[in-house]
Scaffold this motif. Sequence first.
Motif, mmCIF file in Angstrom:
data_model
loop_
_atom_site.group_PDB
_atom_site.id
_atom_site.type_symbol
_atom_site.label_atom_id
_atom_site.label_comp_id
_atom_site.label_asym_id
_atom_site.label_seq_id
_atom_site.Cartn_x
_atom_site.Cartn_y
_atom_site.Cartn_z
ATOM 1 N N LEU A 1 -10.006 -4.969 9.957
ATOM 2 C CA LEU A 1 -10.235 -6.270 9.341
ATOM 3 C C LEU A 1 -9.641 -7.388 10.181
ATOM 4 N N SER A 2 -8.401 -7.213 10.660
ATOM 5 C CA SER A 2 -7.791 -8.274 11.466
ATOM 6 C C SER A 2 -8.548 -8.461 12.777
ATOM 7 N N SER A 3 -9.080 -7.386 13.338
ATOM 8 C CA SER A 3 -9.884 -7.500 14.558
ATOM 9 C C SER A 3 -11.153 -8.309 14.299
ATOM 10 N N ALA A 4 -11.814 -8.036 13.177
ATOM 11 C CA ALA A 4 -13.037 -8.776 12.835
ATOM 12 C C ALA A 4 -12.724 -10.244 12.564
ATOM 13 N N LEU A 5 -11.631 -10.507 11.848
ATOM 14 C CA LEU A 5 -11.252 -11.896 11.575
ATOM 15 C C LEU A 5 -10.898 -12.630 12.864
ATOM 16 N N ALA A 6 -10.182 -11.959 13.769
ATOM 17 C CA ALA A 6 -9.808 -12.576 15.045
ATOM 18 C C ALA A 6 -11.051 -12.877 15.876
ATOM 19 N N ARG A 7 -11.983 -11.939 15.892
ATOM 20 C CA ARG A 7 -13.219 -12.124 16.657
ATOM 21 C C ARG A 7 -13.987 -13.348 16.156
ATOM 22 N N ASP A 8 -13.936 -13.580 14.846
ATOM 23 C CA ASP A 8 -14.636 -14.718 14.253
ATOM 24 C C ASP A 8 -13.777 -15.979 14.215
ATOM 25 N N GLY A 9 -12.556 -15.901 14.757
ATOM 26 C CA GLY A 9 -11.670 -17.062 14.795
ATOM 27 C C GLY A 9 -11.071 -17.418 13.449
ATOM 28 N N ILE B 1 -0.205 -5.752 7.309
ATOM 29 C CA ILE B 1 -1.345 -5.011 7.843
ATOM 30 C C ILE B 1 -2.124 -5.880 8.824
ATOM 31 N N LEU B 2 -2.353 -7.127 8.461
ATOM 32 C CA LEU B 2 -3.091 -8.022 9.355
ATOM 33 C C LEU B 2 -2.311 -8.307 10.635
ATOM 34 N N LEU C 1 -8.611 -15.286 11.714
ATOM 35 C CA LEU C 1 -7.386 -14.555 11.397
ATOM 36 C C LEU C 1 -6.234 -15.500 11.057
ATOM 37 N N GLU C 2 -6.020 -16.515 11.874
ATOM 38 C CA GLU C 2 -4.908 -17.445 11.624
ATOM 39 C C GLU C 2 -5.073 -18.157 10.289
ATOM 40 N N LYS C 3 -6.289 -18.510 9.946
ATOM 41 C CA LYS C 3 -6.534 -19.188 8.672
ATOM 42 C C LYS C 3 -6.165 -18.281 7.495
ATOM 43 N N VAL C 4 -6.525 -17.010 7.576
ATOM 44 C CA VAL C 4 -6.179 -16.073 6.505
ATOM 45 C C VAL C 4 -4.672 -15.864 6.446
ATOM 46 N N LEU C 5 -4.043 -15.684 7.599
ATOM 47 C CA LEU C 5 -2.584 -15.490 7.621
ATOM 48 C C LEU C 5 -1.856 -16.705 7.043
ATOM 49 N N ASP C 6 -2.396 -17.896 7.293
ATOM 50 C CA ASP C 6 -1.782 -19.103 6.742
ATOM 51 C C ASP C 6 -1.824 -19.110 5.209
ATOM 52 N N GLN C 7 -2.776 -18.418 4.625
ATOM 53 C CA GLN C 7 -2.912 -18.366 3.172
ATOM 54 C C GLN C 7 -1.965 -17.354 2.535
ATOM 55 N N ASN D 1 0.850 -1.192 0.000
ATOM 56 C CA ASN D 1 0.000 0.000 0.000
ATOM 57 C C ASN D 1 0.888 1.244 0.000
ATOM 58 N N LYS D 2 0.284 2.418 0.083
ATOM 59 C CA LYS D 2 1.048 3.670 0.047
ATOM 60 C C LYS D 2 2.037 3.787 1.200
ATOM 61 N N ALA D 3 1.750 3.103 2.304
ATOM 62 C CA ALA D 3 2.653 3.132 3.454
ATOM 63 C C ALA D 3 3.743 2.061 3.357
ATOM 64 N N GLY D 4 3.725 1.286 2.266
ATOM 65 C CA GLY D 4 4.747 0.269 2.064
ATOM 66 C C GLY D 4 4.472 -1.056 2.742
ATOM 67 N N LYS D 5 3.238 -1.310 3.142
ATOM 68 C CA LYS D 5 2.882 -2.541 3.866
ATOM 69 C C LYS D 5 2.178 -3.536 2.949
ATOM 70 N N THR D 6 2.493 -4.825 3.131
ATOM 71 C CA THR D 6 1.772 -5.884 2.423
ATOM 72 C C THR D 6 0.509 -6.215 3.217
#
Length: 61
Positions: free
Chosen positions: A32-40, A25-26, A42-48, A16-21
């Motif tokens: 978004l990472s907070s919502a994914l973590a709340r729903d359990g 960001i996650l 986040l780890e699945k997305v990070l694994d991808q 992104n403009k700040a240089g982050k992938t």
Amino acid sequence: MARFLLDHGTDPSIRNKAGKTAREILLKGSPLSSALARDGKLEKVLDQLPELPEDEERPEK
């Protein structure tokens, strides 16, 4: 969704403009990472999302 995007040619090294992938960001925390973590999911997305050599701690600009 992350797997679908990657399977269809999304480049996980894009920054992104700040240089982050998306993975950085996650890992740093975002609404978004907070919502994914709340729903359990986040780890699945990070694994991808592959870790990239550039995904190292860098000083903020």
